[in-house]
Design an enzyme around this catalytic site. Structure first.
Site, PDB file in Angstrom:
ATOM      1  N   GLY A  42       0.785  -1.243   0.000  1.00 58.01           N
ATOM      2  CA  GLY A  42       0.000   0.000   0.000  1.00 58.01           C
ATOM      3  C   GLY A  42       0.810   1.282   0.000  1.00 58.01           C
ATOM      4  O   GLY A  42       0.363   2.288   0.545  1.00 58.01           O
ATOM      5  N   MET A  73      -4.178  -7.132  -6.856  1.00 52.30           N
ATOM      6  CA  MET A  73      -3.598  -8.186  -7.706  1.00 52.30           C
ATOM      7  C   MET A  73      -4.651  -9.108  -8.321  1.00 52.30           C
ATOM      8  O   MET A  73      -4.469 -10.326  -8.362  1.00 52.30           O
ATOM      9  CB  MET A  73      -2.581  -8.996  -6.883  1.00 52.30           C
ATOM     10  CG  MET A  73      -1.435  -8.165  -6.348  1.00 52.30           C
ATOM     11  SD  MET A  73      -0.560  -7.259  -7.643  1.00 52.30           S
ATOM     12  CE  MET A  73       0.296  -8.616  -8.418  1.00 52.30           C
ATOM     13  N   ILE A 132      -7.477  -9.481 -11.732  1.00 51.61           N
ATOM     14  CA  ILE A 132      -8.031  -8.933 -12.969  1.00 51.61           C
ATOM     15  C   ILE A 132      -9.537  -8.845 -12.787  1.00 51.61           C
ATOM     16  O   ILE A 132     -10.183  -9.811 -12.395  1.00 51.61           O
ATOM     17  CB  ILE A 132      -7.648  -9.824 -14.166  1.00 51.61           C
ATOM     18  CG1 ILE A 132      -6.124  -9.763 -14.340  1.00 51.61           C
ATOM     19  CG2 ILE A 132      -8.357  -9.361 -15.434  1.00 51.61           C
ATOM     20  CD1 ILE A 132      -5.565 -10.829 -15.227  1.00 51.61           C
ATOM     21  N   LEU A 133     -10.067  -7.653 -13.039  1.00 50.81           N
ATOM     22  CA  LEU A 133     -11.498  -7.455 -12.822  1.00 50.81           C
ATOM     23  C   LEU A 133     -12.279  -7.953 -14.038  1.00 50.81           C
ATOM     24  O   LEU A 133     -11.867  -7.755 -15.184  1.00 50.81           O
ATOM     25  CB  LEU A 133     -11.774  -5.974 -12.567  1.00 50.81           C
ATOM     26  CG  LEU A 133     -11.175  -5.463 -11.246  1.00 50.81           C
ATOM     27  CD1 LEU A 133     -11.126  -3.949 -11.220  1.00 50.81           C
ATOM     28  CD2 LEU A 133     -11.965  -6.006 -10.058  1.00 50.81           C
ATOM     29  N   HIS A 145       0.286   1.312 -13.146  1.00 50.53           N
ATOM     30  CA  HIS A 145       1.059   0.167 -13.634  1.00 50.53           C
ATOM     31  C   HIS A 145       2.534   0.573 -13.737  1.00 50.53           C
ATOM     32  O   HIS A 145       2.847   1.642 -14.265  1.00 50.53           O
ATOM     33  CB  HIS A 145       0.532  -0.270 -15.006  1.00 50.53           C
ATOM     34  CG  HIS A 145       1.263  -1.456 -15.542  1.00 50.53           C
ATOM     35  ND1 HIS A 145       1.079  -2.727 -15.039  1.00 50.53           N
ATOM     36  CD2 HIS A 145       2.204  -1.568 -16.515  1.00 50.53           C
ATOM     37  CE1 HIS A 145       1.874  -3.565 -15.681  1.00 50.53           C
ATOM     38  NE2 HIS A 145       2.570  -2.897 -16.579  1.00 50.53           N
TER      39      HIS A 145
HETATM   40  C1  GRF Z   1       3.089  -0.895  -7.679  1.00 47.42           C
HETATM   41  O1  GRF Z   1       4.328  -1.091  -8.298  1.00 47.42           O
HETATM   42  C2  GRF Z   1       2.001  -0.692  -8.710  1.00 47.42           C
HETATM   43  O2  GRF Z   1       2.450  -0.052  -9.854  1.00 47.42           O
HETATM   44  C3  GRF Z   1       1.594  -2.100  -9.037  1.00 47.42           C
HETATM   45  O3  GRF Z   1       1.674  -2.801  -7.827  1.00 47.42           O
HETATM   46  C4  GRF Z   1       2.606  -2.144  -6.963  1.00 47.42           C
HETATM   47  C5  GRF Z   1       1.865  -1.822  -5.705  1.00 47.42           C
HETATM   48  O4  GRF Z   1       2.697  -1.303  -4.718  1.00 47.42           O
HETATM   49  N1  GRF Z   1       0.288  -2.120  -9.646  1.00 47.42           N
HETATM   50  P1  GRF Z   1       2.071  -0.668  -3.398  1.00 47.42           P
HETATM   51  O5  GRF Z   1       1.186  -1.733  -2.763  1.00 47.42           O
HETATM   52  O6  GRF Z   1       1.284   0.546  -3.788  1.00 47.42           O
HETATM   53  O7  GRF Z   1       3.248  -0.328  -2.541  1.00 47.42           O
END
Ligand code: GRF
Length: 220
Positions: free
Chosen positions: A16, A94, A96-97, A113
């Site tokens: 997060g 994590m 896919i919707l 991303h």
């Molecule tokens: C980030 O690198 C984001 O781009 C990807 O997942 C990671 C999440 O990191 N979708 P965090 O949980 O916000 O630290």
């Protein structure tokens, strides 16, 4: 401020740090928005603790408690709707919707991303960049459509890739940019400056200065 605040729901699965950056920018008065709820599909996601520390409602919704992906997504969607969420921010979520969820909240879901899309979608964007040996990498905030990391692009930021980079050093450099452009994208949406036509996103009144914040001239 005093104006209307955009109601956000943030979906996470892990540490997060992007959530934290959004919280910090809101608390600093830089984004006219309020996080109504943080939802995780993982019980032990550290992001839930971050939310609680800032007195933001934090929910764990267990995908295993539902017979199908859509039933799980329906539960998530109902919690978001119950709180009047207007914009859903995926921040390291994590999953896919499904088209069901994407269409229920059409053009109201955004994602960060860690790659310069359309290069390197899917998992481990930073590793894909190192393996491909590109010279410029970066990150992208985009609207979520039915594909994987394929929706209309809102903002991107670029970073150099150095010869001695590995996945971790590059990920660290990219993450710093993520923490700037995600709050920036939310701010632009909250200010009503973002419109979408087809796959083109237009930002009203973008100044050259804003571009340079994320893309400083490379020092040689
Ligand atoms: C980030 O690198 C984001 O781009 C990807 O997942 C990671 C999440 O990191 N979708 P965090 O949980 O916000 O630290």
């Amino acid at each position: 401020m005093g104006g209307k605040l955009l109601k956000l729901g943030v979906l996470i699965s892990g540490r997060g740090s992007n959530l934290q950056s959004i919280i910090d920018h809101i608390e600093a008065g830089k984004i006219p928005a309020k996080i109504e709820v943080v939802i995780s599909d993982k019980k032990d996601a550290y992001g839930l603790e971050r939310a609680k520390k800032h007195r933001i409602e934090a929910l764990f919704i267990d995908p295993k408690a539902y017979p199908s992906r859509e039933e799980f997504e329906k539960a998530v969607g109902d919690e978001l709707e119950k709180r009047g969420v207007e914009l859903i921010c995926l921040a390291g979520f994590m999953r896919i919707l499904s088209p069901y969820f994407v269409n229920r909240f059409k053009n109201r879901i955004i994602n960060i991303h860690p790659a310069l899309l359309p290069s390197f979608p899917g998992l481990h964007g930073q590793k894909q960049a190192v393996d491909h040996a590109v010279k410029i990498a970066g990150c992208t905030v985009h609207f979520v459509d039915e594909g994987v990391d394929s929706g209309p692009i809102i903002i991107q930021a670029a970073v150099p890739v150095f010869d001695d980079d590995d996945e971790d050093t590059l990920a660290t450099r990219i993450l710093k940019c993520e923490h700037k452009i995600y709050p920036m994208a939310i701010k632009l949406i909250a200010e009503g400056r973002v419109s979408i036509k087809g796959r083109k996103v237009t930002i009203k009144g973008t100044k050259k200065k804003e571009w340079e914040v994320f893309n400083p001239p490379l020092e040689l």
